[in-house]
Design an enzyme around this catalytic site. Structure first.
Site, PDB file in Angstrom:
ATOM      1  N   LYS A  54      36.488  85.108 -44.474  1.00 50.22           N
ATOM      2  CA  LYS A  54      36.395  86.551 -45.516  1.00 50.22           C
ATOM      3  C   LYS A  54      36.532  85.836 -46.759  1.00 50.22           C
ATOM      4  O   LYS A  54      35.915  86.092 -47.331  1.00 50.22           O
ATOM      5  CB  LYS A  54      37.728  87.654 -45.314  1.00 50.22           C
ATOM      6  CG  LYS A  54      37.509  88.439 -44.193  1.00 50.22           C
ATOM      7  CD  LYS A  54      38.144  88.942 -43.835  1.00 50.22           C
ATOM      8  CE  LYS A  54      38.266  90.478 -42.603  1.00 50.22           C
ATOM      9  NZ  LYS A  54      39.472  90.618 -42.692  1.00 50.22           N
ATOM     10  N   GLN A  98      45.083  92.732 -43.836  1.00 45.69           N
ATOM     11  CA  GLN A  98      44.634  92.690 -42.885  1.00 45.69           C
ATOM     12  C   GLN A  98      45.638  93.294 -41.839  1.00 45.69           C
ATOM     13  O   GLN A  98      47.084  93.365 -41.446  1.00 45.69           O
ATOM     14  CB  GLN A  98      44.740  91.344 -42.559  1.00 45.69           C
ATOM     15  CG  GLN A  98      43.845  90.320 -41.615  1.00 45.69           C
ATOM     16  CD  GLN A  98      42.455  90.334 -40.867  1.00 45.69           C
ATOM     17  OE1 GLN A  98      42.033  90.834 -42.286  1.00 45.69           O
ATOM     18  NE2 GLN A  98      42.299  90.096 -39.838  1.00 45.69           N
ATOM     19  N   ASP A 121      37.438  98.282 -46.328  1.00 45.54           N
ATOM     20  CA  ASP A 121      38.240  99.072 -44.983  1.00 45.54           C
ATOM     21  C   ASP A 121      38.077  99.814 -44.425  1.00 45.54           C
ATOM     22  O   ASP A 121      37.454  99.592 -42.793  1.00 45.54           O
ATOM     23  CB  ASP A 121      39.415  98.851 -43.988  1.00 45.54           C
ATOM     24  CG  ASP A 121      39.276  96.989 -43.631  1.00 45.54           C
ATOM     25  OD1 ASP A 121      38.680  96.661 -43.097  1.00 45.54           O
ATOM     26  OD2 ASP A 121      40.424  96.342 -43.716  1.00 45.54           O
TER      27      ASP A 121
HETATM   28  N1  GUN Z   1      41.827  92.573 -38.610  1.00 47.09           N
HETATM   29  C1  GUN Z   1      41.105  92.789 -36.877  1.00 47.09           C
HETATM   30  N2  GUN Z   1      39.946  93.196 -37.494  1.00 47.09           N
HETATM   31  C2  GUN Z   1      39.872  94.326 -38.842  1.00 47.09           C
HETATM   32  C3  GUN Z   1      39.464  94.666 -39.987  1.00 47.09           C
HETATM   33  O1  GUN Z   1      37.673  94.938 -40.214  1.00 47.09           O
HETATM   34  N3  GUN Z   1      39.703  94.326 -41.031  1.00 47.09           N
HETATM   35  C4  GUN Z   1      41.188  94.843 -40.998  1.00 47.09           C
HETATM   36  N4  GUN Z   1      42.495  95.033 -42.320  1.00 47.09           N
HETATM   37  N5  GUN Z   1      42.453  94.604 -39.888  1.00 47.09           N
HETATM   38  C5  GUN Z   1      41.076  93.254 -38.970  1.00 47.09           C
END
Ligand code: GUN
Length: 301
Positions: A54, A98, A121
């Site tokens: 990311k 996350q 998100d």
């Molecule tokens: N862990 C796995 N996928 C995601 C996501 O799309 N957002 C977040 N914050 N954590 C994740």
């Protein structure tokens, strides 16, 4: 007939290039880059890899992005205090915590603490409510929106209106928001889950089949309507003889390809789209928070 592979890498690259243009326009208007802050608690190996990807993608598209790595011992109060500080910081546009979090920390309390305007998100109940009702403009969860863009790409100029869709999976992160996005696009949507009787029978009636069950190779030829668009959200690591393991989706691609119209590969399908949509959400959040008018980079993709 052999189904086309839907190239998620290429579509994600297109979207990231459009995000870069939008980020540059934002910087011209505001004198700073759109700013994303990612909070990672502990040392979950897959999460470490995700946040690295990311951050790299954000920098490449001209965003200001940093990962704050908090120790595995961080308590809920300390994490909530950190979120409150980022909420109050006018120079921060997007906040992503996350998941998964260590078991001691309640993810619902953490998600609810994020300013909905910075919730890139799209997990906050305010954004989920906007998506459900169609009232206001939500920040939409990244993986479902990436799936919608892939479906639109596969359909070309054809509309989703009047199509049947079967979404296997009912999580708040993928299944439920994707079903709502498809509904908003005038598809007729059925949601299946682990307690659904005969999901293959329901899937066989669907023009669009989305597999988000987390079960390797669950979806085979007997699930597929001829010509259907299949989106594989599964990321399952299965053991291999060399001990390294291999990533496979929820769809048995060799079995469905002679029947389906198009299908996403794993890897290289939904995965790259999730990150590109996160960057798009960050730019949109930055523009909305700062009163800057910027076209949605996903529009007309
Ligand atoms: N862990 C796995 N996928 C995601 C996501 O799309 N957002 C977040 N914050 N954590 C994740």
């Amino acid at each position: 007939m052999t189904a086309d592979l839907i190239d998620g890498k290429a579509l994600a690259a297109d979207l990231r290039a459009r995000v870069a243009d939008a980020a540059a326009a934002f910087e011209t208007a505001c004198g700073r880059k759109p700013c994303l802050r990612v909070l990672l608690v502990g040392d979950h190996p897959a999460s470490q890899a995700y946040v690295r990807s990311k951050e790299r993608a954000a920098h490449r598209s001209g965003l200001d992005s940093t990962v704050e790595r908090l120790s595995a011992e961080t308590g809920q109060a300390a994490l909530l205090a950190r979120i409150a500080a980022l909420n109050a910081d006018g120079g921060v546009d997007g906040i992503l915590v996350q998941l998964p979090l260590p078991a001691r920390i309640d993810p619902e309390a953490v998600i609810a603490a994020i300013d909905p305007a910075k919730d890139v998100d799209g997990f906050h109940p305010v954004n989920a409510g906007r998506l459900m009702t169609g009232l206001g403009t939500p920040l939409v969860p990244c993986t479902p929106y990436g799936c919608l863009l892939l479906i639109r790409k596969a359909l070309g100029t054809a509309s989703l209106a009047g199509r049947t869709a079967f979404v296997l999976g009912r999580s708040n992160i993928v299944g439920k928001p994707l079903a709502l996005l498809l509904l908003a696009a005038d598809a007729t949507v059925t949601i299946g889950h682990s307690r659904t009787a005969d999901p293959a029978c329901l899937a066989r009636r669907a023009d669009i089949l989305v597999a988000a069950a987390g079960r390797p190779h669950l979806v085979g030829a007997d699930w597929v309507k001829p010509g259907a668009v299949i989106i594989d959200v599964g990321i399952n690591r299965i053991p291999t003889e060399d001990g390294k393991g291999r990533l496979v989706g929820d769809v048995d691609i060799a079995s469905v390809r002679p029947i389906a119209g198009s299908v996403t590969p794993v890897p290289g399908g939904v995965g790259p789209m999730t990150i590109a949509v996160l960057l798009r959400n960050t730019v949109l959040a930055a523009a909305a928070r700062n009163g800057v008018s910027i076209a949605d980079p996903a529009e007309g993709l």
